[in-house]
Design a protein around this motif. Structure first.
Motif, PDB file in Angstrom:
ATOM      1  N   VAL A 158       0.967  -1.184  -0.031  1.00 56.16           N
ATOM      2  CA  VAL A 158      -0.210  -0.151  -0.003  1.00 56.16           C
ATOM      3  C   VAL A 158       1.060   1.425   0.092  1.00 56.16           C
ATOM      4  O   VAL A 158       1.756   1.409   0.833  1.00 56.16           O
ATOM      5  CB  VAL A 158      -1.040   0.058   1.003  1.00 56.16           C
ATOM      6  N   GLY A 159       0.787   2.346  -1.039  1.00 56.45           N
ATOM      7  CA  GLY A 159       1.523   3.217  -1.143  1.00 56.45           C
ATOM      8  C   GLY A 159       2.506   3.355  -2.161  1.00 56.45           C
ATOM      9  O   GLY A 159       2.849   4.493  -2.456  1.00 56.45           O
ATOM     10  N   ASP A 160       2.646   2.176  -2.884  1.00 61.29           N
ATOM     11  CA  ASP A 160       3.742   2.093  -3.917  1.00 61.29           C
ATOM     12  C   ASP A 160       2.898   2.673  -5.156  1.00 61.29           C
ATOM     13  O   ASP A 160       1.655   2.628  -5.534  1.00 61.29           O
ATOM     14  CB  ASP A 160       3.883   0.523  -4.120  1.00 61.29           C
ATOM     15  N   TRP A 161       4.032   3.299  -6.088  1.00 62.71           N
ATOM     16  CA  TRP A 161       3.485   3.713  -7.194  1.00 62.71           C
ATOM     17  C   TRP A 161       3.586   2.609  -8.212  1.00 62.71           C
ATOM     18  O   TRP A 161       4.766   2.380  -8.759  1.00 62.71           O
ATOM     19  CB  TRP A 161       4.211   5.037  -7.806  1.00 62.71           C
ATOM     20  N   VAL A 162       2.697   2.213  -8.924  1.00 60.17           N
ATOM     21  CA  VAL A 162       2.749   1.085  -9.822  1.00 60.17           C
ATOM     22  C   VAL A 162       2.161   1.380 -11.146  1.00 60.17           C
ATOM     23  O   VAL A 162       1.143   2.318 -11.154  1.00 60.17           O
ATOM     24  CB  VAL A 162       1.826  -0.323  -9.061  1.00 60.17           C
ATOM     25  N   ASN A 202       6.697  -1.384 -10.721  1.00 57.58           N
ATOM     26  CA  ASN A 202       6.624  -0.826  -9.425  1.00 57.58           C
ATOM     27  C   ASN A 202       8.025   0.277  -9.499  1.00 57.58           C
ATOM     28  O   ASN A 202       9.060  -0.076  -9.177  1.00 57.58           O
ATOM     29  CB  ASN A 202       6.827  -1.734  -8.278  1.00 57.58           C
ATOM     30  N   TRP A 203       7.319   1.551  -9.309  1.00 55.83           N
ATOM     31  CA  TRP A 203       8.497   2.620  -9.024  1.00 55.83           C
ATOM     32  C   TRP A 203       9.153   2.842  -7.676  1.00 55.83           C
ATOM     33  O   TRP A 203      10.227   3.326  -7.590  1.00 55.83           O
ATOM     34  CB  TRP A 203       7.815   4.016  -9.274  1.00 55.83           C
ATOM     35  N   LEU A 229      14.173   5.674  -4.791  1.00 49.90           N
ATOM     36  CA  LEU A 229      15.182   6.267  -5.808  1.00 49.90           C
ATOM     37  C   LEU A 229      14.691   6.050  -7.057  1.00 49.90           C
ATOM     38  O   LEU A 229      14.354   4.853  -7.502  1.00 49.90           O
ATOM     39  CB  LEU A 229      16.388   5.483  -5.398  1.00 49.90           C
ATOM     40  N   GLY A 230      14.838   6.938  -8.031  1.00 46.26           N
ATOM     41  CA  GLY A 230      14.487   6.918  -9.509  1.00 46.26           C
ATOM     42  C   GLY A 230      15.051   8.215 -10.132  1.00 46.26           C
ATOM     43  O   GLY A 230      15.687   8.966  -9.682  1.00 46.26           O
ATOM     44  N   ARG A 231      15.073   7.609 -11.616  1.00 50.07           N
ATOM     45  CA  ARG A 231      15.686   8.691 -12.522  1.00 50.07           C
ATOM     46  C   ARG A 231      14.571   9.438 -13.271  1.00 50.07           C
ATOM     47  O   ARG A 231      13.690   8.686 -13.570  1.00 50.07           O
ATOM     48  CB  ARG A 231      16.573   7.919 -13.335  1.00 50.07           C
ATOM     49  N   VAL A 232      14.885  10.804 -13.347  1.00 47.94           N
ATOM     50  CA  VAL A 232      13.866  11.500 -14.313  1.00 47.94           C
ATOM     51  C   VAL A 232      14.740  11.773 -15.472  1.00 47.94           C
ATOM     52  O   VAL A 232      16.016  11.993 -15.644  1.00 47.94           O
ATOM     53  CB  VAL A 232      13.398  12.700 -13.686  1.00 47.94           C
ATOM     54  N   PHE A 265      18.892  11.784 -10.781  1.00 46.54           N
ATOM     55  CA  PHE A 265      18.361  11.028  -9.752  1.00 46.54           C
ATOM     56  C   PHE A 265      17.816  11.567  -8.957  1.00 46.54           C
ATOM     57  O   PHE A 265      18.437  12.663  -8.428  1.00 46.54           O
ATOM     58  CB  PHE A 265      19.220   9.835  -9.577  1.00 46.54           C
ATOM     59  N   LEU A 266      16.643  11.129  -8.424  1.00 49.49           N
ATOM     60  CA  LEU A 266      15.897  11.817  -7.479  1.00 49.49           C
ATOM     61  C   LEU A 266      15.908  10.648  -5.900  1.00 49.49           C
ATOM     62  O   LEU A 266      15.837   9.607  -5.976  1.00 49.49           O
ATOM     63  CB  LEU A 266      14.531  12.079  -7.587  1.00 49.49           C
ATOM     64  N   ALA A 267      15.990  11.341  -4.765  1.00 46.60           N
ATOM     65  CA  ALA A 267      15.740  10.378  -3.627  1.00 46.60           C
ATOM     66  C   ALA A 267      14.592  10.029  -3.306  1.00 46.60           C
ATOM     67  O   ALA A 267      14.167   8.876  -2.950  1.00 46.60           O
ATOM     68  CB  ALA A 267      16.458  10.923  -2.333  1.00 46.60           C
ATOM     69  N   ASP A 268      13.444  10.496  -3.996  1.00 48.13           N
ATOM     70  CA  ASP A 268      11.981  10.573  -3.933  1.00 48.13           C
ATOM     71  C   ASP A 268      11.375  10.513  -5.370  1.00 48.13           C
ATOM     72  O   ASP A 268      11.253  11.838  -5.563  1.00 48.13           O
ATOM     73  CB  ASP A 268      11.286  11.216  -2.829  1.00 48.13           C
ATOM     74  N   ILE A 269      11.269   9.558  -5.760  1.00 45.75           N
ATOM     75  CA  ILE A 269      10.792   9.535  -7.307  1.00 45.75           C
ATOM     76  C   ILE A 269       9.447  10.279  -7.200  1.00 45.75           C
ATOM     77  O   ILE A 269       8.745  10.932  -8.474  1.00 45.75           O
ATOM     78  CB  ILE A 269      10.664   8.202  -7.791  1.00 45.75           C
ATOM     79  N   LEU A 270       8.788  10.271  -6.286  1.00 45.91           N
ATOM     80  CA  LEU A 270       7.352  10.814  -6.246  1.00 45.91           C
ATOM     81  C   LEU A 270       7.512  12.369  -6.345  1.00 45.91           C
ATOM     82  O   LEU A 270       6.307  13.081  -6.688  1.00 45.91           O
ATOM     83  CB  LEU A 270       6.442  10.552  -4.683  1.00 45.91           C
TER      84      LEU A 270
END
Length: 825
Positions: free
Chosen positions: A638-642, A683-684, A690-693, A747-752
């Motif tokens: 719950v709370g994941d970006w999928v 699942n982001w 951590l994610g890349r933009v 890269f971001l520490a929080d992809i959200l």
């Protein structure tokens, strides 16, 4: 033919050789069953004799509550053994039923007769079944009689308690005259007994007495010092604050009451144990010493509790809003009631041990009840209450009307009950007010302390939480979990330690509490279902042990066996997964069996489910099983970006049938679990956030690509919110005659937070490109002058005038038209 003849002879010889063994093998269970039935019958006869003996003793000791408690425990244990005898015959009964089912019904009239062996076996099985049924019926009858006897003991004890409480004594001058004479005789007897015992100890048991006292003090000091070392942040007030936190006050009040009282109880128990072990106590002195030690601990407990709650010396640590003067008066009154109640109990024990007349005990309790009632009335008239915000040194106000009336009624009720002759009831109520009231207040403080410690972010604010955070580097989540565990432990301590004290004060015996505890943990019955908490806990423990062993075995197989077998990673993962599933399934079966759950019932449920699946429940079962897999493996939570197919959003709820995904437009999409299991799901935020933009930038093709790339790199590195490791990169992707295409990868520490960061990054890049004079689009075309001759200009002017004349509208013609009529369109 010779070969067939030899084979037939061989089989005949083989049958002759095997038949005795088979006969012996078949006879062995029958003999064992007969022995078992004989033993069960003998055990039931013995149980019947024991039940009769217990019934006789109940009638003999029906005025002795302590003996009745022991008899009740004995009859309940006997009842359990009777039930166990009946249950032990069930496997043989089931085997007989199964064999009779195999044999089938006897042949009908006129049908060929059965073999003699079958007829004999059928008769034997029927006789044995009848015998088992008779034993079961006898066991049920004995169990019913045992239950009735247990209920009768309970009723007798209830009647004894009622008679003792409601017994009335005539209060007159004769009563006090008899009591004064009995008091003089008791005083002389007590003086002689104490003097004789003192001389005996001083002459013959001096070293034993010194050793017992020394060992008792040593045990109390060890317990007290150890508890202070462990719980010093809770029970010391050395580091005083001007306004200590509420949690700190609760913790100090609870532990400063429980721990010293526990140490005092340990000293009292150790003293009596060592005095008795060293043969220092005599039979007439031992009860007096035991009661004296117990009363001392009880008075100390009440004094510590009153001091912890009222804190007469420091109003900042006070748990109730009363004035300093009111706190001191309340402490003195509570301590006085504890002294009077303890003295009454000790003096009553002296009268009982020395065999004094009952009238003396009644008079003692009479005066004690009146004194305690008078102290309660005095308590009602003091003025300790403070309003919100008033300082502890302020003048107090009277009690609220409800508390005032309650204290007056209780105090006058004790006085009038004693004056009317209901001394037993007055003494019982007075004891409950002092002792049970102190226990309940301590439980309430402990409950508040446990609730406060287990609150969010509460444990981290305590001294122990701060020390654990500094020493072990625990996170806020871990500290909250420890606080929750500490709160539950405090609740368990309150239940285990204080509830038995209250029950003992209300007239129950230790054997009663032991019996109830045994029933709670082993025989919770809901209808025909019996639940065993011990079995459930054992099942959970075995499942956890099996899970730990499975994980260890997985690692051992993967690291020692498969790693040396030169198999590829896919095979290793498959074997490891299979071992894990097999171990979890085995541990689950062991845990379920240990918990006492009948697996045959589960087999029936599984058969019904398989039948339903065959009739069209495939999709429901598929989604159900998929939901269990999702909940167990947790590929997303719950709370994941999928991203599932065309659906993208946040997981809001995972149930056993479907998963709720909330899109960025706040639309809730219900996705069946089988779709998520069988399809591809992105699942982001699976392992971390951590994610890349990527941000695409295009400039005019006439710019210098190296200069543009350098400018973009500077802007990206200066942008807030982007990580420096991994380092952001600017990639020159493509070019044409019109544009140069670049892409920024960071890269971001929080992809959200990616949308906001990309928007700020684009704005910063645009400002920098404009400041650097880097063109984004193609430059505007220059203006080119047009030259024309004079004749051409005149010709163009004439053509324009003709065209203008043709398109000019004709004037409206209004002649001959009536007023108000509109012109034609």
């Amino acid at each position: 033919m010779p070969i067939l003849r030899l084979l037939s002879m061989f089989f005949v010889v083989l049958l002759l050789a095997v038949s005795p063994v088979s006969a012996q093998t078949a006879a062995a269970p029958a003999a064992d069953a007969t022995t078992q039935l004989q033993q069960a019958s003998a055990d039931l006869d013995k149980a019947g004799q024991q039940l009769a003996s217990i019934r006789e003793r109940v009638e003999k000791f029906k005025d002795d509550d302590t003996r009745l408690v022991d008899l009740k425990v004995e009859v309940e244990a006997l009842n359990r053994s009777i039930i166990a005898i009946s249950v032990a015959t069930r496997p043989r009964l089931e085997a007989i039923k199964a064999r009779q089912t195999e044999l089938g019904d006897p042949p009908a009239e006129g049908a060929p007769a059965e073999a003699d062996v079958v007829v004999a076996e059928r008769k034997k099985l029927a006789a044995e079944r009848n015998e088992i049924n008779a034993l079961t019926g006898e066991a049920e009858n004995l169990s019913i009689e045992a239950t009735k006897l247990s209920n009768r003991v309970t009723e007798i004890r209830r009647q004894l308690f009622t008679d003792a409480i409601l017994k009335r004594t005539e209060i007159s001058s004769t009563l006090f005259t008899e009591a004064s004479g009995a008091l003089a005789d008791e005083t002389q007897t007590l003086r002689r007994t104490a003097a004789a015992w003192t001389q005996f100890v001083w002459k013959y048991k001096r070293m034993q007495l010194l050793g017992a006292v020394t060992l008792s003090l040593l045990a109390a000091l060890i317990l007290l010092s150890g508890s202070y070392r462990l719980f010093s942040p809770y029970i010391t007030r050395a580091a005083r604050q001007e306004k200590p936190h509420y949690i700190t006050r609760l913790s100090v009040a609870f532990w400063s009451t429980v721990l010293p009282t526990t140490a005092a109880g340990a000293f009292a128990g150790a003293s009596y144990f060592f005095l008795d072990a060293f043969k220092v106590l005599r039979s007439d002195i031992a009860p007096l010493v035991a009661v004296a030690l117990g009363v001392t601990v009880a008075i100390y407990f009440v004094a510590q509790l009153a001091n912890a709650v009222l804190s007469p010396g420091d109003g900042h640590w006070r748990l109730v809003r009363v004035s300093d003067r009111g706190a001191r008066l309340l402490w003195l009154l509570i301590f006085g009631m504890a002294i009077v109640n303890g003295a009454d109990f000790f003096l009553g024990t002296i009268s009982e041990v020395l065999g004094s007349p009952v009238v003396l005990t009644v008079v003692k309790s009479f005066f004690a009840s009146i004194v305690i009632g008078a102290l309660l009335v005095v308590t009602a008239f003091i003025k300790p209450v403070l309003r919100q915000g008033e300082m502890p040194g302020s003048q107090g106000r009277p009690w609220p009307r409800s508390i005032f009336v309650f204290l007056i009624l209780i105090g006058l009720g004790l006085i009038f009950s004693a004056l009317l002759g209901y001394v037993g009831m007055a003494r019982f109520v007075a004891t409950q007010i002092v002792v049970t009231g102190a226990v309940v207040v301590t439980m309430y403080i402990g409950f508040l302390s446990g609730r406060a410690v287990s609150g969010p972010n509460a444990f981290a604010e305590t001294a122990v939480g701060k020390r654990m955070e500094e020493r072990f580097g625990l996170s806020q989540v871990a500290l909250d979990q420890i606080g929750l565990a500490a709160g539950l432990a405090i609740y368990l301590l309150l239940f285990v330690f204080f509830v038995p004290l209250i029950l003992l004060q209300w007239g129950f015996q230790v054997a009663d509490i032991e019996s109830w505890t045994y029933r709670i943990f082993t025989e919770i019955r809901i209808g025909t279902i019996t639940i065993s908490l011990i079995g459930i806990l054992a099942g959970i423990l075995l499942f956890v042990i099996g899970l730990v062993v499975t994980r260890w075995f997985q690692k051992w197989v993967d690291g020692n066996v498969l790693a040396r077998s030169q198999v590829d990673a896919g095979v290793r993962n498959s074997v490891r997964t299979a071992v894990g599933y097999a171990g979890v399934a085995l541990a689950g079966l062991i845990g379920i069996s240990a918990a006492g759950i009948n697996l045959s019932s589960l087999a029936l449920v599984a058969g019904a489910l398989s039948l339903g699946i065959g009739f069209g429940l495939q999709n429901i079962v598929s989604n159900f099983v998929s939901g269990l897999i999702l909940l167990a493996e947790r590929p997303f939570k719950v709370g994941d970006w999928v991203v599932a197919g065309t659906t993208e959003g946040f997981v809001r709820r995972i149930s056993v049938r479907a998963t709720e995904i909330e899109t960025f437009q706040r639309q809730t999409v219900i996705v069946p679990n089988s779709v998520l299991i069988n399809g591809q799901v992105g699942n982001w935020t699976h392992r971390n956030k951590l994610g890349r933009v990527e941000v695409a930038i295009s400039v005019h093709g006439g710019n210098d690509p190296h200069r543009v790339q350098a400018v973009l790199t500077e802007v990206v590195r200066a942008q807030q919110g982007l990580l420096r490791n991994p380092e952001p990169v600017v990639v020159f992707q493509a070019f044409s005659a019109a544009t140069l295409d670049f892409e920024i990868r960071a890269f971001l520490a929080d992809i959200l937070n990616g949308t906001g960061v990309k928007s700020e990054l684009r704005a910063a890049i645009l400002e920098r490109l404009r400041a650097e004079g880097i063109a984004i689009g193609a430059p505007a075309a220059p203006e080119v002058p047009v030259k024309i001759s004079k004749e051409g200009a005149e010709l163009i002017s004439a053509l324009l005038e003709q065209a203008t004349e043709k398109v000019r509208p004709a004037p409206a013609r209004r002649r001959g038209k009536p007023d108000g009529e509109a012109p034609p369109a």
